[in-house]
Design a protein around this motif. Structure first.
Motif, PDB file in Angstrom:
ATOM      1  N   THR A  82       0.827  -1.212   0.000  1.00  0.00           N
ATOM      2  CA  THR A  82       0.000   0.000   0.000  1.00  0.00           C
ATOM      3  C   THR A  82       0.861   1.262   0.000  1.00  0.00           C
ATOM      4  O   THR A  82       2.065   1.206   0.256  1.00  0.00           O
ATOM      5  N   LEU A  83       0.192   2.389  -0.215  1.00  0.00           N
ATOM      6  CA  LEU A  83       0.882   3.676  -0.143  1.00  0.00           C
ATOM      7  C   LEU A  83       1.425   3.928   1.259  1.00  0.00           C
ATOM      8  O   LEU A  83       2.486   4.540   1.427  1.00  0.00           O
ATOM      9  N   LYS A 147       7.943  -3.605 -13.879  1.00  0.00           N
ATOM     10  CA  LYS A 147       6.694  -3.030 -13.353  1.00  0.00           C
ATOM     11  C   LYS A 147       6.791  -3.026 -11.837  1.00  0.00           C
ATOM     12  O   LYS A 147       7.111  -4.046 -11.224  1.00  0.00           O
ATOM     13  N   THR A 148       6.508  -1.868 -11.236  1.00  0.00           N
ATOM     14  CA  THR A 148       6.478  -1.776  -9.773  1.00  0.00           C
ATOM     15  C   THR A 148       5.159  -1.097  -9.404  1.00  0.00           C
ATOM     16  O   THR A 148       4.639  -0.306 -10.210  1.00  0.00           O
ATOM     17  N   ALA A 149       4.618  -1.397  -8.252  1.00  0.00           N
ATOM     18  CA  ALA A 149       3.310  -0.798  -7.928  1.00  0.00           C
ATOM     19  C   ALA A 149       2.903  -1.065  -6.487  1.00  0.00           C
ATOM     20  O   ALA A 149       3.451  -1.937  -5.817  1.00  0.00           O
ATOM     21  N   VAL A 150       1.903  -0.275  -6.059  1.00  0.00           N
ATOM     22  CA  VAL A 150       1.174  -0.593  -4.828  1.00  0.00           C
ATOM     23  C   VAL A 150      -0.323  -0.582  -5.151  1.00  0.00           C
ATOM     24  O   VAL A 150      -0.749  -0.066  -6.190  1.00  0.00           O
ATOM     25  N   ASN A 151      -1.091  -1.181  -4.241  1.00  0.00           N
ATOM     26  CA  ASN A 151      -2.546  -1.202  -4.381  1.00  0.00           C
ATOM     27  C   ASN A 151      -3.139   0.050  -3.723  1.00  0.00           C
ATOM     28  O   ASN A 151      -2.520   0.630  -2.827  1.00  0.00           O
ATOM     29  N   GLY A 155      -8.277  -0.431  -6.090  1.00  0.00           N
ATOM     30  CA  GLY A 155      -7.899  -1.638  -6.826  1.00  0.00           C
ATOM     31  C   GLY A 155      -6.419  -1.962  -6.755  1.00  0.00           C
ATOM     32  O   GLY A 155      -5.627  -1.207  -6.163  1.00  0.00           O
ATOM     33  N   LYS A 156      -6.080  -3.097  -7.380  1.00  0.00           N
ATOM     34  CA  LYS A 156      -4.710  -3.599  -7.312  1.00  0.00           C
ATOM     35  C   LYS A 156      -3.782  -2.869  -8.297  1.00  0.00           C
ATOM     36  O   LYS A 156      -4.191  -2.591  -9.432  1.00  0.00           O
ATOM     37  N   ASN A 157      -2.575  -2.610  -7.863  1.00  0.00           N
ATOM     38  CA  ASN A 157      -1.512  -2.060  -8.725  1.00  0.00           C
ATOM     39  C   ASN A 157      -1.917  -0.775  -9.448  1.00  0.00           C
ATOM     40  O   ASN A 157      -1.511  -0.540 -10.577  1.00  0.00           O
ATOM     41  N   ASP A 331     -12.747  -4.427 -15.244  1.00  0.00           N
ATOM     42  CA  ASP A 331     -11.323  -4.756 -15.160  1.00  0.00           C
ATOM     43  C   ASP A 331     -10.490  -3.533 -15.543  1.00  0.00           C
ATOM     44  O   ASP A 331     -10.832  -2.799 -16.470  1.00  0.00           O
ATOM     45  N   LYS A 332      -9.355  -3.328 -14.822  1.00  0.00           N
ATOM     46  CA  LYS A 332      -8.582  -2.101 -15.095  1.00  0.00           C
ATOM     47  C   LYS A 332      -7.930  -2.129 -16.470  1.00  0.00           C
ATOM     48  O   LYS A 332      -7.477  -1.116 -16.985  1.00  0.00           O
TER      49      LYS A 332
END
Ligand code: NAD
Ligand code: GLY
Length: 373
Positions: A82-83, A147-151, A155-157, A331-332
């Motif tokens: 998460t953030l 690819k890097t990300a948080v939810n 939603g996810k990523n 869906d995203k």
């Protein structure tokens, strides 16, 4: 040892993926080789489970190559990607005075890799990053391609960055401690990559899955083959261009994911590991492909057999088909509210089509058949 080179021609970048058993002990020398003498400090980001198993070996290896090692452990689980965790990671990097010439090293599965990679991407506008993936899913997929990300609550990523690692070090010995369900999830993603990659990659994956006692040599060769495939896709379409819909665009990596995301969402992310849901998603996409006259019936049979070899999945036959279809539209990866489906023309060749080109009856029938299996 297998070496796979990832080339990003658009940015004149290149890095190596190393695959072998026991590589963790050489993490220090390998890191030094890519980071150079200017790097003094590395921030090793992990979680308590993985750090208890492999933290000591990783830290000792890094120290022996002259690095100061500082550790930050995120809480265990997807719900912590998460953030808020990112903000703690960034505060840690600042508190430890990590500098631009230093690096972040992710030791763990895709959750740790995505969060640590995002921290490396934005800290001081981007510092060096090394991936040491310890789950099968992360070794064949998540650690490769930047690819890097948080939810977020939506939603996810949903928030992230493209930030390529300087090195991916895959120690296949770490798979020995991986829980059975995580292996199943990883194998489902491997079947996905084989199905869209090539007949040779698919067959190599299925051969390995069919063995009761696979050798380290075979495991390493198969993981390296998957990395090679993913590297080839990323090299041609690093940013997953929205105008690309051809059979080599990065979007094809979403094969099985339209259904998988819907299954995860309507079960509150509690019933399935992501890879298990992808296992069902592969079958649904295969059924649709056959029902549209694209995929021969015997190829669908091969897909079914491959997914079955991955291991047991939680049941999905009780889920409401209308609810799943409704969820696929949100869906995203949808464009203008229309889901993009990755289907198969044959094993080894994907085709992307708009959801509105799939007859509703075909969709319902395909979902019913695949989710009962
Ligand atoms: P994960 O990171 O949650 O790891 C699964 C579990 O295994 C965790 O409990 C972890 O602590 C444990 N674990 C990890 N390595 C272990 C080991 N060697 N021995 C014992 N236990 C171990 O799950 P995952 O499947 O690796 O990754 C899923 C994440 O990856 C998702 O957040 C997904 O969005 C992301 N992902 C990213 C990309 C990408 O391109 N960046 C691609 C696919 C998936
Ligand atoms: N796992 C999807 C991608 O890397 O693009």
């Amino acid at each position: 040892m297998h070496h796979v080179q990832v080339r990003i021609p658009a940015r004149k970048q290149s890095y190596q993926i190393k695959v072998a058993g026991g590589l963790l002990a050489g993490l220090g020398d390998d890191s030094r080789a890519v980071l150079g003498q200017a790097a003094r400090r590395v921030a090793l980001i992990s979680n308590p489970t993985v750090f208890n198993l492999y933290g000591e070996t990783a830290t000792a290896a890094l120290r022996s190559a002259g690095f100061q090692v500082v550790n930050w452990l995120m809480k265990e689980g997807e719900q912590h990607k998460t953030l808020s965790s990112l903000s703690h990671a960034l505060a840690f990097l600042s508190d430890q005075s990590v500098e631009r010439s230093d690096a972040v090293i992710a030791l763990g599965g895709g959750v740790v890799g995505d969060l640590a990679g995002f921290a490396a991407a934005v800290y001081l506008r981007g510092i060096s990053f090394i991936q040491v993936p310890t789950t099968l899913l992360a070794q064949i997929d998540a650690s490769v391609g930047g690819k890097t990300a948080v939810n977020t609550p939506a939603g996810k990523n949903l928030v992230g960055a493209f930030h390529q690692p300087r090195l991916v070090l895959i120690d296949t010995e770490t798979l020995r401690t991986l829980p059975r369900r995580e292996l199943t999830a990883g194998w489902c993603e491997a079947v996905k990559q084989g199905a869209i990659g090539s007949r040779a990659l698919f067959d190599q994956t299925v051969r390995l899955l069919g063995k009761t006692q696979a050798s380290q040599t075979e495991v390493c060769a198969t993981i390296a083959a998957h990395c090679r495939f993913k590297a080839s896709i990323v090299a041609g379409d690093e940013r997953e261009a929205i105008d690309r819909e051809d059979h080599r665009s990065r979007r094809i990596l979403n094969f099985g994911h339209t259904t998988a995301h819907a299954l995860e969402k309507i079960t509150g992310f509690r019933r399935f590991r992501h890879g298990e849901a992808v296992g069902y998603g592969i079958l649904v996409a295969g059924e649709i492909s056959k029902n549209l006259g694209m995929l021969p019936a015997d190829e669908l049979e091969s897909l079914r057999a491959a997914v079955a070899l991955c291991g047991p999945r939680p049941p999905a036959g009780d889920l409401n088909i209308a609810e799943i279809i409704n969820s696929t539209k949100g869906d995203k990866k949808s464009v203008g509210g229309i889901a993009k489906w990755v289907l198969l023309e044959r094993i080894g060749r994907a085709r992307i089509i708009d959801g509105n080109q799939i007859d509703k009856g075909v969709l319902r029938q395909s979902l019913r058949a695949a989710l009962q299996s």
